[in-house]
Design a protein around this motif. Sequence first.
Motif: not given
Length: 247
Positions: A161, A166, A169, A191
């Motif tokens: 991600v 956000r 995520l 991430i």
Amino acid sequence: MVQLTTEPVIVKTPAGHLEGDLVMPPPARAVVLFAHGSGSSRRSPRNRAVAEQLHNAGFGTLLLDMLTSDEASTDQRTHEFRFDIDLLAERLTPAIDALDSWRSTRGMPVGLFGASTGAAAAMRAAASRPDRVAAVVSRGGRPDLGGNGLAEVQAPTLLIVGGDDREVLNLNRQAAELLTSLPLTDVKIEIVPHAGHLFEEPGALEKVSELAGRWFSHYLGAGREKPTGPDGGHFKPPEPRRRPPTM
């Protein structure tokens, strides 16, 4: 450098034929089936960029149109099919089966790479073919759309991600909790800092390719690694528990 050849293939489904591009670098160790996101196709430049890096790592790839030509034309006008996760998953399953019928891929370990809504379809397909799918990678995916089927996924799953994406995520973190409700499933979130949903930032897609290649190299080759670490990456599955019998 070895010149790679793209072989056009056809996957037969009850709704019609799906077109795909199969590339098998010599000597391929395993094959990765790509499930593209909403509104995209087997010609997705981002998926093709990842596939190229997987070729360099010794993996074969199958990029597949998940809609028939008539469905794709309709979907461009109405968006009717692109969020139909059940339908998309049903298209991936015969593609997994087809890999066992083609001489160049027969018997090879299979990985799934899903982007956006294609990630949810990949999860559903992995759950339906646990004996064939050895690993799953999601790029900017929506695995949460896989619903209750996530708890049936047995393949080790990597969720990649963008750090600036956000909302997605948070949805991936929720999906990871569901994925680990089945014992012995290895789930990890990676991430990519400063990357958005499409990983268009410099170096972002290269990082995706690196992470995917490392995951597939481990799980499509040697045995599984036990999940480790706190909440920085791996989500440790709960202790094994008995499921109630299905009525």
